[in-house]
Design an enzyme around this catalytic site. Structure first.
Site, mmCIF file in Angstrom:
data_model
loop_
_atom_site.group_PDB
_atom_site.id
_atom_site.type_symbol
_atom_site.label_atom_id
_atom_site.label_comp_id
_atom_site.label_asym_id
_atom_site.label_seq_id
_atom_site.Cartn_x
_atom_site.Cartn_y
_atom_site.Cartn_z
ATOM 1 N N GLN A 191 0.833 -1.201 0.000
ATOM 2 C CA GLN A 191 0.000 0.000 0.000
ATOM 3 C C GLN A 191 0.872 1.257 0.000
ATOM 4 O O GLN A 191 0.365 2.357 -0.150
ATOM 5 C CB GLN A 191 -0.889 0.036 1.266
ATOM 6 C CG GLN A 191 -1.944 -1.052 1.329
ATOM 7 C CD GLN A 191 -2.645 -1.062 2.678
ATOM 8 O OE1 GLN A 191 -2.635 -2.063 3.362
ATOM 9 N NE2 GLN A 191 -3.268 0.035 3.088
ATOM 10 N N PHE A 222 -6.044 -3.832 3.434
ATOM 11 C CA PHE A 222 -6.747 -3.625 4.715
ATOM 12 C C PHE A 222 -5.842 -3.047 5.796
ATOM 13 O O PHE A 222 -6.147 -3.149 6.980
ATOM 14 C CB PHE A 222 -7.401 -4.928 5.205
ATOM 15 C CG PHE A 222 -8.274 -5.597 4.180
ATOM 16 C CD1 PHE A 222 -9.408 -4.955 3.712
ATOM 17 C CD2 PHE A 222 -7.949 -6.839 3.664
ATOM 18 C CE1 PHE A 222 -10.210 -5.557 2.754
ATOM 19 C CE2 PHE A 222 -8.750 -7.448 2.700
ATOM 20 C CZ PHE A 222 -9.877 -6.802 2.247
ATOM 21 N N GLU A 226 0.390 -1.629 4.724
ATOM 22 C CA GLU A 226 0.790 -0.225 4.843
ATOM 23 C C GLU A 226 2.258 -0.152 5.262
ATOM 24 O O GLU A 226 3.007 0.673 4.771
ATOM 25 C CB GLU A 226 -0.092 0.515 5.867
ATOM 26 C CG GLU A 226 0.306 1.989 5.999
ATOM 27 C CD GLU A 226 -0.607 2.834 6.882
ATOM 28 O OE1 GLU A 226 -1.761 2.439 7.119
ATOM 29 O OE2 GLU A 226 -0.153 3.901 7.328
ATOM 30 N N ARG A 304 -4.964 7.209 17.102
ATOM 31 C CA ARG A 304 -6.318 7.176 16.558
ATOM 32 C C ARG A 304 -7.302 6.551 17.551
ATOM 33 O O ARG A 304 -8.489 6.880 17.551
ATOM 34 C CB ARG A 304 -6.369 6.491 15.190
ATOM 35 C CG ARG A 304 -7.564 6.920 14.360
ATOM 36 C CD ARG A 304 -7.548 6.342 12.959
ATOM 37 N NE ARG A 304 -6.985 7.226 11.957
ATOM 38 C CZ ARG A 304 -7.633 8.224 11.353
ATOM 39 N NH1 ARG A 304 -8.898 8.471 11.652
ATOM 40 N NH2 ARG A 304 -7.052 8.964 10.444
ATOM 41 N N ARG A 336 -7.733 -1.521 8.836
ATOM 42 C CA ARG A 336 -8.978 -0.785 8.609
ATOM 43 C C ARG A 336 -9.586 -0.240 9.906
ATOM 44 O O ARG A 336 -10.142 -0.996 10.712
ATOM 45 C CB ARG A 336 -9.953 -1.708 7.908
ATOM 46 C CG ARG A 336 -11.041 -0.998 7.121
ATOM 47 C CD ARG A 336 -11.823 -2.027 6.316
ATOM 48 N NE ARG A 336 -12.735 -1.389 5.354
ATOM 49 C CZ ARG A 336 -13.455 -2.063 4.462
ATOM 50 N NH1 ARG A 336 -13.369 -3.375 4.399
ATOM 51 N NH2 ARG A 336 -14.254 -1.425 3.626
ATOM 52 N N PHE A 338 -7.678 1.451 12.132
ATOM 53 C CA PHE A 338 -6.417 1.968 12.658
ATOM 54 C C PHE A 338 -6.527 2.388 14.130
ATOM 55 O O PHE A 338 -6.212 3.510 14.489
ATOM 56 C CB PHE A 338 -6.017 3.166 11.782
ATOM 57 C CG PHE A 338 -4.543 3.462 11.718
ATOM 58 C CD1 PHE A 338 -3.675 2.639 11.020
ATOM 59 C CD2 PHE A 338 -4.014 4.595 12.326
ATOM 60 C CE1 PHE A 338 -2.317 2.931 10.925
ATOM 61 C CE2 PHE A 338 -2.654 4.893 12.245
ATOM 62 C CZ PHE A 338 -1.807 4.059 11.535
ATOM 63 N N THR A 433 -3.548 11.265 10.738
ATOM 64 C CA THR A 433 -3.408 12.080 11.945
ATOM 65 C C THR A 433 -2.045 12.764 11.966
ATOM 66 O O THR A 433 -1.863 13.752 12.657
ATOM 67 C CB THR A 433 -3.613 11.229 13.210
ATOM 68 O OG1 THR A 433 -2.680 10.153 13.192
ATOM 69 C CG2 THR A 433 -5.022 10.669 13.247
ATOM 70 N N ALA A 502 -5.768 5.316 5.509
ATOM 71 C CA ALA A 502 -6.498 6.350 6.231
ATOM 72 C C ALA A 502 -7.772 6.789 5.501
ATOM 73 O O ALA A 502 -8.273 7.884 5.733
ATOM 74 C CB ALA A 502 -5.599 7.547 6.520
ATOM 75 N N GLU A 698 -12.708 3.096 5.534
ATOM 76 C CA GLU A 698 -12.690 2.526 6.874
ATOM 77 C C GLU A 698 -14.002 2.653 7.657
ATOM 78 O O GLU A 698 -14.368 1.741 8.388
ATOM 79 C CB GLU A 698 -11.554 3.166 7.695
ATOM 80 C CG GLU A 698 -10.197 2.805 7.154
ATOM 81 C CD GLU A 698 -9.095 3.643 7.791
ATOM 82 O OE1 GLU A 698 -9.023 4.843 7.485
ATOM 83 O OE2 GLU A 698 -8.330 3.090 8.576
HETATM 84 N N1 LUZ Z 1 -2.221 5.298 8.563
HETATM 85 C C1 LUZ Z 1 -1.451 6.291 9.041
HETATM 86 C C2 LUZ Z 1 -3.537 5.281 8.760
HETATM 87 O O1 LUZ Z 1 -0.239 6.256 8.851
HETATM 88 N N2 LUZ Z 1 -2.031 7.302 9.699
HETATM 89 C C3 LUZ Z 1 -3.348 7.367 9.936
HETATM 90 O O2 LUZ Z 1 -3.829 8.315 10.543
HETATM 91 C C4 LUZ Z 1 -4.150 6.303 9.463
HETATM 92 N N3 LUZ Z 1 -5.446 6.289 9.697
HETATM 93 C C5 LUZ Z 1 -6.167 5.272 9.257
HETATM 94 C C6 LUZ Z 1 -5.552 4.264 8.562
HETATM 95 N N4 LUZ Z 1 -4.260 4.261 8.307
HETATM 96 MO MO1 MOS Z 2 -5.077 1.546 6.506
HETATM 97 S S1 MOS Z 2 -5.622 0.803 8.317
HETATM 98 O O1 MOS Z 2 -5.982 2.780 6.044
HETATM 99 O O2 MOS Z 2 -3.716 1.050 5.842
#
Ligand code: LUZ
Ligand code: MOS
Length: 760
Positions: A191, A222, A226, A304, A336, A338, A433, A502, A698
């Site tokens: 991702q 999901f 990331e 979060r 998803r 977070f 955030t 996010a 999400e």
């Molecule tokens: N990833 C991130 C996220 O690095 N920062 C975020 O605030 C976030 N929020 C939701 C999902 N992934």
């Molecule tokens: Mo995400 S939990 O938006 O990689």
């Protein structure tokens, strides 16, 4: 517009990492991972493994040319174990062989001599031993201590919520190819192409401009990709650097489940105070996040949890504290929601607790405390709330009173089947955030035949972002969608990408596409004006040309040596946050909604079905209802799975016992809600979303929490004396134990059963 990927998906023609044609000389990789959750790594015995036919080389920490470090937020995660192991599944060595089979055969023959150390799997124990990833984080609003003194009712309790396996259909993997002069091209199922580029740069010691990361599409992410696509890409890249050969590693399912982190389990204590009118005056929560053995994204996830700890409610006095606790599990990561869903489960548990004590339906407390526009969140941002509108529209549309009566009637008539109804309001902040991450770029080329190529930092992972990007370009240019092609995500075309995460991907990248297209369109309009086209000069706003006009204009622009390409940069305006004060305006906007859940419980077997989910959801103005409704349905099912049947089990030795699909059950066709109704919230509010179409990735997962409390209500309809611990997931086993649990002052299992039979 339909999802553009659908035809190729259903024909099996879409290309994923494992479908890439391989170059001659490709080596296959396999990790040897730690069989022990915590210990001193004294020696790695590679002798037998190296004798395996087809094995070319085995790489350990000492071979790395760059740094042995892949930690993203905190540098606390070695790529390969060096001196210590911190979780079962931690990579120790990388086998390279001429075939996939040989690599895996050899990995089995590696032996590690490890002196065991104490294993911690419980976040509360980790916290007591001061094993924290970062210092605790706190949110505070008003004066909770004073406010509790004014409350008519105060309740304290504990809530626990387990993690969740991502179970993307496509497992983790990477393919790395040596380039001229020592550079590396990386194909990754990630991702976050830039995170992979950065990790590869670090472990190889190569500058980022020598590393190209290419991402076609993902078979699901999901959040699991990331940050946690990085190690596999980094391992392959190191192997390519050392052997000068292409290297592929595509994880088997059980390797993936064993070695990768998951949604964070949390344990929490809460204290909730209400007045006589069911207004929540004060709320306190302490969260213990099970971070696993390294930071990964845990600090951001923890944040979060705090941001969403009051869900869709206005509470004037809040004190929330969150501890990120280091344990000997694989590092837990984005999933998803977070951290938000965990925070929301806890306040819903507190409300359920209060409702039970006050002998009132939870919905009365929920509705009495919904956010109103102008209300302040504990982090300082003022709500532009659609919480009440969502509730009221749902109440009108789905007739809550009738739903309640039907459940009561059913429960009065039936002894061994009981129904439960629960309502779940949601509120989710859209933006990373970490303010700096709220930026994106798009590269748009118009070719002389009028066709358009678009590249962005967005990664297509089944969520339909390419379809949305295609819509944006086609709509701005006023041309048919099939004249726009969305290309792969590549770090040479788009640099410094934020992860597709996010829920913000379509907003950030879509706005960049919009800007690039408008810039080109403006130039085309000037060309058209010079051609003396109808309306030239008369209308200042760019007008959508018809197709022939479009092609003629594009060609004329080329002949006049006017640029038909644009690279645009978008940064979300108005977002900021200061952790010194824990106040700011972190989110571009919030997404709201309300879901009603009904379940039917089989009180002899403890099994349940979700009869329906009825939701009013705040899409803003959906730009693609096919894509967005799909996200709602998928999110609800994934949320229901997390809350009901998906049970991660680690034993005391830190071994994942639910390590296959035979022991880790996710919703199948029988477990999905029998009916899902989605009503768009009627609203004309402006927002910062692309085309006013709010982020949808999400938020719908959060509705799934409603399934938990609907089941809880059904359990209590059968056994009025039980107060089930708020401990998700509510598996059929736990349901059964609660159905026949004896209260201290109430009869035992047999008596409950007999009484129920008599009532019949
Ligand atoms: N990833 C991130 C996220 O690095 N920062 C975020 O605030 C976030 N929020 C939701 C999902 N992934
Ligand atoms: Mo995400 S939990 O938006 O990689």
């Amino acid at each position: 517009m339909k999802n553009t990927d659908a035809p190729a998906h259903v024909r099996g023609e879409s290309v994923y990492l494992d479908d890439l044609p391989l170059l001659q000389g490709t080596l296959f990789a396999c990790v040897y991972d730690s069989p022990v959750a915590h210990g001193v790594l004294n020696h790695i015995d590679l002798v037998e493994a190296l004798k395996t036919p087809g094995v070319v080389r085995i790489i350990t920490a000492k071979h790395l040319i760059g740094e042995n470090q892949i930690g993203g937020i905190i540098a606390d995660e070695p790529l390969l174990a060096d001196g210590h192991v911190h979780f079962q599944g931690m990579p120790i060595a990388l086998v390279l062989a001429e075939s996939d089979e040989a690599a895996r055969e050899a990995a089995k023959k590696i032996k590690a001599d490890i002196t065991p150390l104490e294993i911690i799997t419980d976040p509360r124990i980790a916290c007591a031993k001061n094993e924290l990833i970062i210092p605790p984080k706190r949110f505070r609003l008003g004066d909770p201590a004073a406010a509790f003194g004014r409350c008519d009712y105060v309740y304290e309790g504990r809530a626990d919520v387990n993690g969740q396996e991502h179970l993307y259909i496509e497992t983790q993997g990477a393919y790395t190819v040596p380039m001229e002069g020592g550079g590396i091209k990386v194909y990754s199922s990630t991702q976050a192409p830039t995170a992979v580029q950065r990790a590869v740069s670090k472990v190889t010691g190569l500058p980022m401009h020598r590393i190209e990361v290419e991402v076609g599409r993902l078979g699901g992410g999901f959040g699991g990709k990331e940050d946690q696509a990085n190690p596999w890409a980094a391992l392959c890249a190191v192997a390519t650097q050392l052997t000068k050969r292409p290297v592929k590693y595509s994880l088997h399912r059980m390797e993936d489940m064993r070695m990768t982190g998951k949604r964070h389990p949390y344990s929490a204590d809460y204290k909730i105070g209400l007045d006589k009118n069911f207004k929540i005056l004060a709320y306190e929560a302490v969260f213990y996040q099970n971070a696993g053995a390294a930071a990964d994204l845990s600090p951001a996830v923890l944040e979060r949890t705090l941001f969403h700890c009051t869900n869709a409610y206005f509470i004037p006095n809040v004190a929330a504290t969150a501890y990120s606790c280091r344990t000997n599990l694989p590092p837990n990561t984005a999933f998803r929601g977070f951290g938000g869903p965990q925070g929301m489960f806890v306040i819903e548990s507190a409300i359920a607790h209060a409702a039970e004590q006050l002998k009132a339906p939870a919905s009365i407390i929920q509705q009495a405390n919904l956010l109103k526009t102008g209300d302040e969140f504990p982090y300082g941002q003022k709500a532009e709330s659609e919480a009440e509108n969502s509730w009221l529209q749902a109440e009108r549309h789905f007739d809550f009173e009738k739903l309640r009566q039907e459940v009561e009637a059913f429960n009065a008539e039936n002894t061994f089947f009981k129904r439960g109804l629960a309502f779940m309001p949601i509120c989710f902040g859209i933006s990373f955030t970490k303010t700096a991450m709220n930026q994106a770029r798009a590269l748009v080329h118009v070719y002389t035949d009028g066709s358009v190529a678009v590249s962005t930092g967005a990664v297509e992972m089944g969520q339909g972002v390419n379809t949305k990007m295609q819509q944006v370009a086609a709509q701005i240019f006023g041309i048919p969608a099939d004249m726009v092609k969305i290309h792969t995500t590549n770090t040479l075309r788009i640099a410094n990408t934020s992860p597709s995460a996010a829920s913000a991907t379509a907003d950030l990248n879509g706005k960049a596409v919009e800007m690039a297209c408008r810039a080109i369109l403006e130039r085309l309009d000037r060309v058209r004006a010079g051609m003396g086209a109808v309306g030239a000069g008369a209308s200042p706003a760019p007008t959508a040309p018809d197709l022939q006009n479009w092609q003629t204009t594009v060609n004329a622009a080329y002949l006049q040596r006017i640029s038909l390409s644009e690279h645009a940069h978008y940064a979300t305006p108005s977002v900021h946050f200061d952790w010194e004060t824990a106040k700011g305006h972190p989110f571009a906007y919030h997404v709201y909604g309300l879901a009603a859940f009904q379940v039917t419980l089989d009180c002899l077997r403890g099994r349940y079905e979700v009869d329906f989910v009825k939701t009013v959801h705040d899409f803003g103005t959906s730009m693609n209802t096919a894509v967005d409704f799909g996200q709602i349905e998928g999110g609800i099912v994934q949320g229901v799975g997390w809350m009901t049947m998906e049970e991660l089990v680690y034993d005391a030795a830190g071994k994942l016992r639910s390590n296959a699909l035979s022991t880790y059950k996710i919703p199948d066709i029988y477990a999905v809600p029998k009916q899902i109704d989605i009503e768009p919230l009627v609203t004309d509010r402006e927002n910062l979303a692309i085309f006013n179409s709010k982020a949808v990735g999400e938020p719908p997962l959060l509705y799934g929490i409603g399934a938990y409390f609907a089941i809880r209500n059904a359990v209590q309809a059968f056994n009025g004396s039980v107060s089930p611990a708020c401990d998700a997931p509510f598996t059929p086993e736990k349901v059964l134990m609660n159905l026949y649990a004896a209260h201290e002052k109430e009869p035992g299992i047999v008596d409950v059963y007999r009484k129920a039979a008599e009532n019949r």
